[in-house]
Enzyme design. Structure first.
Site, PDB file in Angstrom:
ATOM      1  N   ASN A 270       0.835  -1.195   0.000  1.00 20.01           N
ATOM      2  CA  ASN A 270       0.000   0.000   0.000  1.00 20.01           C
ATOM      3  C   ASN A 270       0.869   1.243   0.000  1.00 20.01           C
ATOM      4  O   ASN A 270       1.805   1.357   0.780  1.00 20.01           O
ATOM      5  CB  ASN A 270      -0.922   0.003   1.222  1.00 20.01           C
ATOM      6  CG  ASN A 270      -1.672   1.298   1.395  1.00 20.01           C
ATOM      7  OD1 ASN A 270      -1.374   2.091   2.277  1.00 20.01           O
ATOM      8  ND2 ASN A 270      -2.653   1.542   0.545  1.00 20.01           N
ATOM      9  N   SER A 271       0.581   2.192  -0.895  1.00 17.26           N
ATOM     10  CA  SER A 271       1.254   3.473  -0.968  1.00 17.26           C
ATOM     11  C   SER A 271       2.751   3.280  -1.201  1.00 17.26           C
ATOM     12  O   SER A 271       3.153   2.702  -2.202  1.00 17.26           O
ATOM     13  CB  SER A 271       0.955   4.303   0.275  1.00 17.26           C
ATOM     14  OG  SER A 271       1.287   5.650   0.069  1.00 17.26           O
ATOM     15  N   PHE A 272       3.613   3.719  -0.299  1.00 22.40           N
ATOM     16  CA  PHE A 272       5.050   3.513  -0.474  1.00 22.40           C
ATOM     17  C   PHE A 272       5.364   2.025  -0.520  1.00 22.40           C
ATOM     18  O   PHE A 272       6.303   1.593  -1.192  1.00 22.40           O
ATOM     19  CB  PHE A 272       5.800   4.204   0.656  1.00 22.40           C
ATOM     20  CG  PHE A 272       7.289   4.222   0.509  1.00 22.40           C
ATOM     21  CD1 PHE A 272       8.096   4.110   1.612  1.00 22.40           C
ATOM     22  CD2 PHE A 272       7.884   4.366  -0.736  1.00 22.40           C
ATOM     23  CE1 PHE A 272       9.485   4.130   1.495  1.00 22.40           C
ATOM     24  CE2 PHE A 272       9.258   4.395  -0.875  1.00 22.40           C
ATOM     25  CZ  PHE A 272      10.061   4.268   0.251  1.00 22.40           C
TER      26      PHE A 272
END
Length: 574
Positions: A134-136
């Site tokens: 998720n995300s980074f």
């Protein structure tokens, strides 16, 4: 809780426990299911600071009880959550052999090796490994498909709200030098790299963390010549060229699912703009002048650098500002949210999906999650799904998982949200097993069509509907992937300023991994551990062999998790 017999591996015997969880079917009816969980399994030796991990030598292991999640039971998958070095300990680099960086990525890669060797002992199939981030964490998942050493270790990737790319022409996420002032703050500014590293290893962890707390420093993956041989932007865009050096990369071989929330940019209202615009994130009274003079210029500088043509800034303002209307607060708020949703998440995902769909051997899917979660930390005017809302649904709403949110927000999911959680879990679990999320779970659901670069087909997901749609977030995606790219070329402006990743503080839960100096793997799920964009956790989902561990008494799932290190003992408020 019922104790399981020990599982024998080449690393020693590992014990776990049978746990129960209440899950909900497609109509909202509850049922009790059972799963097996194993915690605190070391996959590497405790690392030496700022050095790559070493494989774990054989030793006995035991896992203490820890809350599991509905993801493994409803999805019928083995779920592996790994602990690895974060922040400075995971990504500090001097750009030399003394400190080459990417230690956190090598930690993750060693966990992948562990899975390939030992997951069969827990009912997993090492030929069906899906890397979820998720995300980074999603960008990390993409990085792993660019590392030749991962050949055969990853078969599918689910990248949620992030990727390794930025909008066309944007500055890369990777760093090739340390931020100014880091060594001075710690007190380790020395003449040679060897002396710097000797000083850093001599400092206590407390001294380092206290020094870093004084200022906002960001540590990110770097081009080290080994894990990342060059900038991921170059590596991915060069895949279209006839270049034998790219043949061993897994990016084009894996099945890829990309996902985001329709109001990803809502996080920035609380994190970046409310104080800067002298308002509160619940009111967020922004004017057209604010967007033109403050929001857009800063957004462009963050993405492309300071040496950017004014024509590009003006064009972005024209695209996102309400240049003909009145100062309608709700409309202008939405424009700011759209800008950051597109520039930070949507456009990079589309660029990644386009390359993979056009050139890849694996399948490509895209979804947009539109169901609001209504946690109290979200602005009251935000009507859609905020950053990481889909992760809550993916991890499910077990009673154990909810306790990590309820003590902060008092949140209780509705029956409709529980049903949607079940549907999302089943979609992604099917993708993990086969590379295809179809057929969708509910009766009468349409097929989820594969993504293609022409029609940009995606699945819009909410409690009210699960609907295939075309032309994802147009005309904004064409603007970022074509118009801005051509403007950058025409104006011949090369951005030079580094990208700034603001410290995200607006989410409910943060797992503090920055001080982790032990490396462990455990077989279970930690609910809501992927919520912070700059504090990442990569979840490795491994499809279970359906013939293993099925019996009349238990619906048995096996899962690896994270514990043993003090920094993972429990979540903390962001």
């Amino acid at each position: 809780m019922e104790q399981l017999n020990q599982r024998g591996t080449a690393l020693g015997n590992i014990s776990g426990s049978i746990e129960e969880v209440t899950s909900y079917d497609d109509t909202g009816n509850p049922s009790v299911m059972f799963f097996a969980q194993y915690l605190s399994i070391p996959y590497a030796e405790p690392p030496i600071r700022f050095r790559r991990p070493e494989p774990k030598t054989p030793s006995p292991g035991y896992s203490s009880a820890f809350a599991a999640d509905v993801l493994c039971t409803v999805g019928d998958v083995v779920v592996v959550v790994i602990n690895f070095r974060q922040g400075m300990l995971g990504f500090f680099s001097l750009g030399s052999e003394a400190a080459s960086g990417n230690y956190g990525l090598f930690d993750q890669q060693m966990a992948l090796q562990w899975i390939a060797k030992y997951i069969h002992s827990f009912g997993g199939d090492p030929k069906k490994v899906t890397l979820v981030g998720n995300s980074f964490g999603a960008s990390n998942a993409i990085y792993h498909t660019l590392y030749p050493g991962n050949g055969g270790l990853i078969h599918r990737v689910v990248a949620l709200s992030g990727t390794a790319l930025l909008p066309s022409g944007g500055k890369s996420y990777v760093r090739n030098s340390i931020e100014t002032g880091v060594l001075e703050e710690i007190g380790c500014q020395r003449a040679s790299d060897a002396d710097i590293m000797s000083c850093l290893r001599g400092k206590s962890l407390t001294d380092i963390l206290n020094a870093l707390d004084k200022k906002s420093f960001t540590f990110a993956p770097s081009v080290d010549g080994t894990f990342l041989r060059s900038d991921p932007e170059v590596m991915i865009t060069d895949l279209a060229k006839d270049d034998n050096s790219t043949e061993e990369l897994e990016f084009l071989n894996v099945d890829l699912m990309l996902g985001l929330n329709n109001m990803e940019g809502g996080a920035h209202v609380a994190l970046l703009w409310a104080e800067r615009l002298n308002t509160t994130y619940n009111e967020f009274n922004v004017s057209r002048a604010d967007i033109r003079n403050i929001v857009v210029p800063i957004a462009i500088k963050r993405t492309f650098g300071s040496n950017i043509s004014q024509a590009i800034t003006q064009t972005v303002n024209f695209q996102y500002n309400d240049v003909t209307g009145t100062d309608d607060p709700q409309r202008l708020r939405q424009r700011v949210v759209d800008l950051f949703t597109d520039i930070d998440v949507a456009a990079p995902l589309v660029r990644t999906g386009n390359v993979h769909a056009l050139l890849g051997q694996g399948s490509t899917y895209l979804y947009q999650f539109s169901e609001p979660l209504n946690l109290t930390q979200a602005p009251v005017w935000l009507s859609g799904a905020n950053r990481a809302d889909d992760v809550h649904f993916l991890f499910g709403f077990s009673e154990r998982g909810l306790q990590f949110v309820n003590h902060v927000t008092g949140f209780t999911p509705t029956v409709e949200q529980r049903v949607l959680s079940t549907r999302l879990i089943k979609m992604i679990a099917k993708f993990a097993r086969t590379g295809n999320p179809n057929p969708l779970s509910a009766a009468g659901d349409p097929q989820w069509p594969e993504y293609d670069a022409t029609s940009t087909t995606y699945l819009d997901i909410s409690a009210a509907h699960v609907t295939p749609k075309h032309h994802f977030r147009e005309p904004f995606m064409t603007f970022w992937t074509s118009v801005v790219s051509e403007l950058l070329t025409a104006t011949s402006q090369n951005a030079t300023s580094p990208l700034v990743c603001p410290k995200e503080i607006g989410h409910t839960i943060k797992v503090n991994l920055v001080s982790a100096e032990n490396i462990t793997i455990a077989l279970s799920i930690v609910s809501f551990c992927l919520l912070c964009a700059c504090v990442l956790l990569v979840c490795l989902s491994v499809a279970r062999e359906p013939t293993l561990y099925s019996n009349n008494k238990y619906a048995v799932m096996k899962t690896p998790n994270l514990s043993e290190t003090p920094s993972i003992s429990g979540p903390s408020d962001s």
